[in-house]
Design an enzyme around this catalytic site. Structure first.
Site, PDB file in Angstrom:
ATOM      1  N   GLU A  64      61.907  61.599  81.765  1.00 61.38           N
ATOM      2  CA  GLU A  64      62.363  60.789  80.636  1.00 61.38           C
ATOM      3  C   GLU A  64      61.618  59.469  80.674  1.00 61.38           C
ATOM      4  O   GLU A  64      61.071  59.069  81.709  1.00 61.38           O
ATOM      5  CB  GLU A  64      63.861  60.499  80.750  1.00 61.38           C
ATOM      6  CG  GLU A  64      64.757  61.695  80.940  1.00 61.38           C
ATOM      7  CD  GLU A  64      66.142  61.261  81.416  1.00 61.38           C
ATOM      8  OE1 GLU A  64      66.895  60.716  80.599  1.00 61.38           O
ATOM      9  OE2 GLU A  64      66.444  61.481  82.599  1.00 61.38           O
ATOM     10  N   LYS A  92      61.306  55.499  81.018  1.00 58.14           N
ATOM     11  CA  LYS A  92      62.039  54.417  81.687  1.00 58.14           C
ATOM     12  C   LYS A  92      61.981  53.200  80.765  1.00 58.14           C
ATOM     13  O   LYS A  92      60.941  52.559  80.636  1.00 58.14           O
ATOM     14  CB  LYS A  92      61.436  54.085  83.053  1.00 58.14           C
ATOM     15  CG  LYS A  92      62.257  53.030  83.797  1.00 58.14           C
ATOM     16  CD  LYS A  92      61.601  52.609  85.075  1.00 58.14           C
ATOM     17  CE  LYS A  92      62.531  51.641  85.835  1.00 58.14           C
ATOM     18  NZ  LYS A  92      62.954  50.490  85.019  1.00 58.14           N
ATOM     19  N   GLU A 135      71.174  53.412  79.679  1.00 60.68           N
ATOM     20  CA  GLU A 135      70.391  52.181  79.628  1.00 60.68           C
ATOM     21  C   GLU A 135      70.934  51.332  78.490  1.00 60.68           C
ATOM     22  O   GLU A 135      71.103  51.818  77.358  1.00 60.68           O
ATOM     23  CB  GLU A 135      68.917  52.490  79.392  1.00 60.68           C
ATOM     24  CG  GLU A 135      67.989  51.325  79.644  1.00 60.68           C
ATOM     25  CD  GLU A 135      67.651  51.131  81.106  1.00 60.68           C
ATOM     26  OE1 GLU A 135      66.916  50.179  81.424  1.00 60.68           O
ATOM     27  OE2 GLU A 135      68.102  51.929  81.942  1.00 60.68           O
ATOM     28  N   LYS A 172      60.867  57.259  90.305  1.00 58.70           N
ATOM     29  CA  LYS A 172      60.507  56.279  89.275  1.00 58.70           C
ATOM     30  C   LYS A 172      58.996  56.087  89.352  1.00 58.70           C
ATOM     31  O   LYS A 172      58.473  55.648  90.371  1.00 58.70           O
ATOM     32  CB  LYS A 172      61.246  54.964  89.537  1.00 58.70           C
ATOM     33  CG  LYS A 172      60.881  53.829  88.619  1.00 58.70           C
ATOM     34  CD  LYS A 172      61.792  52.628  88.859  1.00 58.70           C
ATOM     35  CE  LYS A 172      61.787  52.177  90.303  1.00 58.70           C
ATOM     36  NZ  LYS A 172      62.680  51.028  90.544  1.00 58.70           N
TER      37      LYS A 172
END
Length: 524
Positions: free
Chosen positions: A223, A225, A270, A392
């Protein structure tokens, strides 16, 4: 205070997390209630005292310490509380030890007019280490390398308890945590006083191309960030809360999100500012963080939104033991069922190889995207930073070559060095400050920078030194926002010193136009 002072000293000068944890466990084991609970609250930032301001301390110092001696000492030490603790005149005799709980009660309950005489009286009866601990307690300025999570880990270790259980009830507890410590020593588990509690979040580890090369891309989903704030949106009956990833309750700053949490569950998401389909720069979100009240115009200018990543609980069912793939399917159904325009789904990225994902990462559709998140499809939702599950992969940082302009002494172990550096870029023939960095360099580079500052000082402003504009630093940073508070008109996110460019003359450093060209487009 003596035991608390010894604790702070050991924590400040212990670099390893395991030893810090063991030090805290030992302190909890030998320190009685309520002192150990107040120490824990001070370390986690949950101790609400009547703050002693720096101006009050400076006035006390001026009345007891020669002005020139204090100025020279402060310039060398670089920390106000430490300077006063060391330079304060010794009393006729050190008095009996002051219990930490008594110090907390006095500082909490004494009115503003009585604080100066109280603080002076207490400093008179203490030695240097106790004075330092007392002043740090009074100002709330503890910097001993202990995060709130590490402190909770130590509580769990003290009672041989899973840290996840400690964290899940944490927000229903209040200092001095006597019921918590009773539980760690064989008593009953405290019932969480708060509904809609925070659940410990799952964290990622950093990845690069070499890390990913050893993994099968078919086992992972990815996905974007986004450059926002990781939050946990919790709705439990009529109680709704919004937490940061560390468990800070920020509900009051985002009433427009709270009113939209019309569900029973916990969403990992988020927090963003979104104008229609466009995500705004982080600077817009920053204007709403940490506010106790949000005006109607601010709500209208910077409307908040959630981009959902994961689903922990839904309609009474705990989903954390399921695989990411199963939780993702449940999340898609949950978000579709909500039909809430301000809560949308984080899209999965199509890729069949790491090189394909690298191409997406290099050219994201929006400038506020920081990189990609990579998650193992079979991974359950595990609290903490568990290697091998979530990664990440951030975009390469932006860089500019800047000129060192000012330096200030650091704190704690760095108090003897100039380690906080302000740097600038050329605007015409003048340098304009654009940021400040205090990490990214090695110990050897720190010593070299300190020597440069001392030998090239041109002026002094309290603890700050201006230096000759000769030293070029390569500054790396994660993002850039417009800012009315900075003379340059820009504010960097996470700046750090990537390299010391002794090969480059200061005249060849970057210009302010170069930095402004990196700004994201302005919003509506």
């Amino acid at each position: 205070m003596r035991a608390f002072a010894r604790l702070l000293e050991r924590l400040a000068f212990t670099p390893r997390r395991s030893i810090k944890t063991a030090t805290l466990v030992q302190y909890f084991a030998v320190t009685p209630d309520p002192d150990r609970g107040y120490a824990l609250a001070a370390l986690t930032g949950d101790l609400d005292l009547r703050a002693v301001r720096p101006g009050l301390l400076r006035d006390l110092a001026a009345a007891r310490i020669d002005a020139e001696l204090f100025a020279l000492s402060y310039d060398f030490v670089g920390d106000l509380a430490e300077t006063i603790a060391l330079a304060w005149p010794e009393g006729a005799a050190v008095k009996a030890d002051l219990a930490l709980s008594q110090a907390v009660a006095e500082l909490r309950d004494t009115g503003r007019a009585g604080l100066p005489s109280l603080v002076a009286q207490r400093l008179d009866g203490m030695g240097p280490s106790e004075r330092y601990a007392y002043l740090k307690l009074a100002t709330g300025g503890l910097r001993v390398g202990v995060s709130a999570r590490l402190a909770r880990l130590a509580v769990a270790a003290h009672g041989a308890l899973p840290v996840e259980e400690v964290e899940e009830i944490w927000h229903g507890l209040t200092p001095p945590y006597m019921d918590l410590f009773a539980w760690t020593e064989g008593g009953a588990k405290p019932a969480a006083a708060a509904r809609a509690p925070f659940r410990p979040v799952m964290l990622s580890t950093a990845a690069d191309a070499d890390t990913l090369a050893a993994l099968d891309p078919a086992d992972f989903a990815a996905e974007w960030k986004w450059d926002g704030v990781r939050v946990q949106a919790v709705a439990d009956g009529s109680v709704r809360r919004l937490y940061t990833r560390t468990g800070q309750d920020i509900s009051v700053a985002f009433p427009d999100i709270i009113e939209r949490l019309a569900f029973d569950g916990v969403i990992d998401a988020e927090l963003l500012i979104r104008h229609d389909d466009r995500v705004a720069p982080f600077g817009d979100l920053q204007q709403r963080l940490n506010r106790k009240r949000v005006s109607a115009p601010l709500l209208a200018r910077h409307p908040a939104a959630l981009r959902a990543y994961d689903l922990l609980l839904w309609q009474g069912r705990d989903l954390r033991a399921l695989s990411f793939a199963d939780r993702r399917a449940a999340l898609e159904g949950a978000i579709a069922g909500l039909a809430e325009p301000r809560i949308d789904l984080s899209p999965l990225l199509p890729f069949d190889s790491w090189s394909a994902l690298a191409a997406l990462r290099a050219a994201p559709p929006e400038p506020v995207i920081e990189g990609v998140m990579i998650k193992h499809r079979a991974s359950p939702y595990l609290a903490g930073r568990i290697k091998g599950h979530w990664f990440k992969w951030k975009r390469d940082p932006m860089t500019v070559d800047a000129v060192l302009m000012y330096a200030q002494r650091g704190h704690g172990k760095r108090s003897g060095y100039y380690s906080d550096f302000t740097f600038g870029l050329w605007d015409g023939d003048a340098l304009v400050p654009v940021g400040k960095a205090y990490f990214g360099f090695t110990d050897a580079e720190l010593r070299a920078l300190d020597r440069f500052v001392r030998s090239h000082t041109t002026d002094r402003f309290g603890p700050v030194r201006a230096v000759e504009p000769l030293k070029v630093l390569e500054i790396a940073f994660e993002g850039l926002n417009r800012s009315n508070r900075h003379k340059s008109g820009v504010a960097m996110r996470f700046p750090r010193i990537a390299r010391i460019r002794d090969d480059k003359p200061a005249a060849d450093a970057d210009r302010i136009e170069t930095l402004r060209a990196l700004l994201p487009p302005e919003g509506p």
